[in-house]
Each structure stands twice: as C-alpha cells, then as structure tokens.
Write an enzyme that holds these catalytic residues in place. Structure first.
Site, PDB file in Angstrom:
ATOM      1  N   LEU A 166       0.868  -1.238   0.012  1.00  0.00           N
ATOM      2  CA  LEU A 166      -0.075  -0.005  -0.137  1.00  0.00           C
ATOM      3  C   LEU A 166       0.932   1.404   0.065  1.00  0.00           C
ATOM      4  O   LEU A 166       0.528   2.316  -0.688  1.00  0.00           O
ATOM      5  CB  LEU A 166      -0.688  -0.061   1.143  1.00  0.00           C
ATOM      6  CG  LEU A 166      -1.835   1.360   1.401  1.00  0.00           C
ATOM      7  CD1 LEU A 166      -2.791   1.539   0.263  1.00  0.00           C
ATOM      8  CD2 LEU A 166      -2.805   1.069   2.645  1.00  0.00           C
ATOM      9  N   GLN A 212       4.985   0.125  15.716  1.00  0.00           N
ATOM     10  CA  GLN A 212       5.340  -1.060  16.522  1.00  0.00           C
ATOM     11  C   GLN A 212       6.195  -0.734  17.492  1.00  0.00           C
ATOM     12  O   GLN A 212       6.507  -1.640  18.446  1.00  0.00           O
ATOM     13  CB  GLN A 212       5.760  -2.189  15.722  1.00  0.00           C
ATOM     14  CG  GLN A 212       4.860  -3.057  14.727  1.00  0.00           C
ATOM     15  CD  GLN A 212       5.405  -3.977  13.986  1.00  0.00           C
ATOM     16  OE1 GLN A 212       6.567  -3.939  13.466  1.00  0.00           O
ATOM     17  NE2 GLN A 212       4.645  -5.186  13.844  1.00  0.00           N
ATOM     18  N   HIS A 220      -6.441   5.497  -9.409  1.00  0.00           N
ATOM     19  CA  HIS A 220      -5.383   4.565  -9.913  1.00  0.00           C
ATOM     20  C   HIS A 220      -5.114   3.549  -8.943  1.00  0.00           C
ATOM     21  O   HIS A 220      -4.746   2.377  -9.465  1.00  0.00           O
ATOM     22  CB  HIS A 220      -4.154   5.712  -9.872  1.00  0.00           C
ATOM     23  CG  HIS A 220      -2.765   5.022 -10.292  1.00  0.00           C
ATOM     24  ND1 HIS A 220      -2.382   4.569 -11.482  1.00  0.00           N
ATOM     25  CD2 HIS A 220      -1.810   4.518  -9.353  1.00  0.00           C
ATOM     26  CE1 HIS A 220      -1.197   3.858 -11.264  1.00  0.00           C
ATOM     27  NE2 HIS A 220      -0.794   3.770 -10.180  1.00  0.00           N
ATOM     28  N   ARG A 272      -5.146  -2.257  -8.236  1.00  0.00           N
ATOM     29  CA  ARG A 272      -5.225  -3.306  -7.109  1.00  0.00           C
ATOM     30  C   ARG A 272      -6.490  -4.109  -6.960  1.00  0.00           C
ATOM     31  O   ARG A 272      -6.501  -5.101  -6.282  1.00  0.00           O
ATOM     32  CB  ARG A 272      -5.007  -2.577  -5.664  1.00  0.00           C
ATOM     33  CG  ARG A 272      -3.607  -1.853  -5.623  1.00  0.00           C
ATOM     34  CD  ARG A 272      -2.511  -3.010  -5.789  1.00  0.00           C
ATOM     35  NE  ARG A 272      -1.264  -2.327  -5.455  1.00  0.00           N
ATOM     36  CZ  ARG A 272       0.023  -2.783  -5.267  1.00  0.00           C
ATOM     37  NH1 ARG A 272      -0.078  -4.331  -5.350  1.00  0.00           N
ATOM     38  NH2 ARG A 272       0.985  -2.119  -4.802  1.00  0.00           N
TER      39      ARG A 272
END
Length: 249
Positions: A95, A108, A196, A201
């Site tokens: 992504l 994280q 796009h 995707r």
C-alpha cells in the site's frame, strides 16, 4: 494466544466545497461536495460557468465527459481520508508504495498489544488444518518476541529513560514478528490517486488481500462521490472473491 483480525475500512474525512463569492455559478443539487468542486475546477479553466453546452450542463454528465477524455487531473482537487484496520503488514508494504497517498501508520515501537493480532490469507483461513498450523507458528513467534523483549530490556537496563529503553527494545525485537501481523493506517489521497489505486489493485491479477482492500475502498468512495467512481464495475470471480474494473482507469 493470537487472534485473527478482519478488514475494516471507514471513510473519516472528505472534501467540503465552498463556492466562491462573485462567480455566477450554481452547483448541481444532486452533486456531492467533491463532485461539485471537480466540476468547478474544470469550468474555471475556460470560465464556462454559464454551462453553454447542454450535453454537459448537469454535473454527472460533465464529470463523465472528464473521465472519457482523460482530463482526470481535475480530480486532484478533491480528497478522501480512510482509516484501515485489519490489514497485514505484508499488504501495508504494498500500500505505501502508492506514493501519491499520505500515510500515518500504527507504530510497532510504541504500541505493545497484549496479544498478537494477525490477518490470514484466505487460502489458509478456509482450511482448518492450515489455519491451526499458521496460528501455532504465530504463537511461537510471539513467545520468541516476548523473550527477546525481556532480554533486550534487561540489556538496556543502564538507560535511564524508560520510554526510550522500551522503544529500543521493541524496535529490535519486532524483527521476528510475522508479515501477517495486523496493522492500522490512515490514508489520505486525492480522487485521481484513489482511482489509480483501485484500477491497479482491484484487478484479478492483484494480491487477494490488496484486492479486497481496493474493493472496500471503492464501495465507500462510490457512496461519497458516485459519479466519479461508478464507472468501476464489481464482479465475482470463480473462487468467490471480487474484482473491479473500469474502461477509464
């Protein structure tokens, strides 16, 4: 014990258009705020505010003409922000390659969940034996992560800043966490970038998790700005998953 997260996508912000003072132009009542802005931007190029062409007088007709002729730079004026949860780290790596978006992703280093949350590939999730094997591996990885974390915090015991000590320990220990670990991310993009992304995707050839994300985003954007996204047609593949395509994407 690890738990499985499901994809959740929510629209949390979108363009609000305020027509300028001193311009003799009336927005189409049926148009969303984003769609009205795109039309205004296009008409501003030629000052065709009086809508001289009856074929493109309505907002929907004007925007469809823009898509047909490829004048989609106008779509960059309108933006939408989506909050995505239940996405794997693996998918988030794909992504963030869409550099026309802006991202704010879960850290994280700072966030330390009590239990591991993972996103399972569909082929694994639908097979009980494979799912059990995967979840066992995730639990073992979490055990190693916790062991590393404890050892690293002890190793960094001389660091007086407790927050820095935890960050340094987590940034090293997280290297062992699987790509299936759930992440959460805020994504902002203009409508040209969203088109796009969906065009690239939501295809049959795309990674299945990314395809599911693209379809979820498409459905939200079709509600927010239907004319700008209703050329995408969603269909069901033989395996039951979905894809979308557009003649203009």
């Amino acid at each position: 014990m690890a738990s499985v997260s499901e994809l959740d996508v929510q629209l949390i912000a979108a363009t609000k258009f305020q027509p300028p003072v001193g311009v003799d132009w009336q927005a189409d009542e049926e148009a969303s705020s984003s769609e009205a802005l795109v039309e205004f931007a296009g008409r501003a190029c030629y000052e065709s505010f009086d809508k001289p062409n009856p074929r493109t007088a309505k907002n929907s007709a004007y925007l469809r003409h823009i898509l047909e002729v490829g004048h989609d730079a106008l779509l960059e004026h309108a933006t939408a922000t989506l909050y995505i949860r239940g996405l794997s780290r693996s998918a988030s790596h794909e992504l963030v390659r869409h550099r026309n978006f802006s991202f704010s992703q879960l850290s994280q280093r700072y966030v330390h969940p009590e239990e591991t949350q993972v996103v399972l590939p569909q082929m694994i999730a639908e097979d009980e034996q494979l799912k059990r094997l995967m979840m066992q591996a995730v639990d073992e990885t979490r055990f190693v992560y916790d062991e590393l974390l404890n050892a690293l915090e002890e190793k960094l015991g001389d660091e007086p800043n407790a927050l820095l000590r935890k960050k340094q320990a987590r940034q090293a220990a997280r290297a062992v966490l699987p790509n299936s670990t759930e992440t959460r991310i805020v994504v902002t993009g203009n409508y040209r970038a969203w088109r796009h992304f969906i065009g690239a995707r939501a295809t049959e050839q795309a990674d299945e998790e990314m395809r599911g994300l693209a379809i979820a985003c498409l459905r939200l954007l079709q509600q927010e700005a239907p004319v700008l996204f209703d050329d995408f047609h969603i269909s069901t593949l033989a395996d039951g998953s979905e894809m979308a395509s557009s003649p203009y994407a």
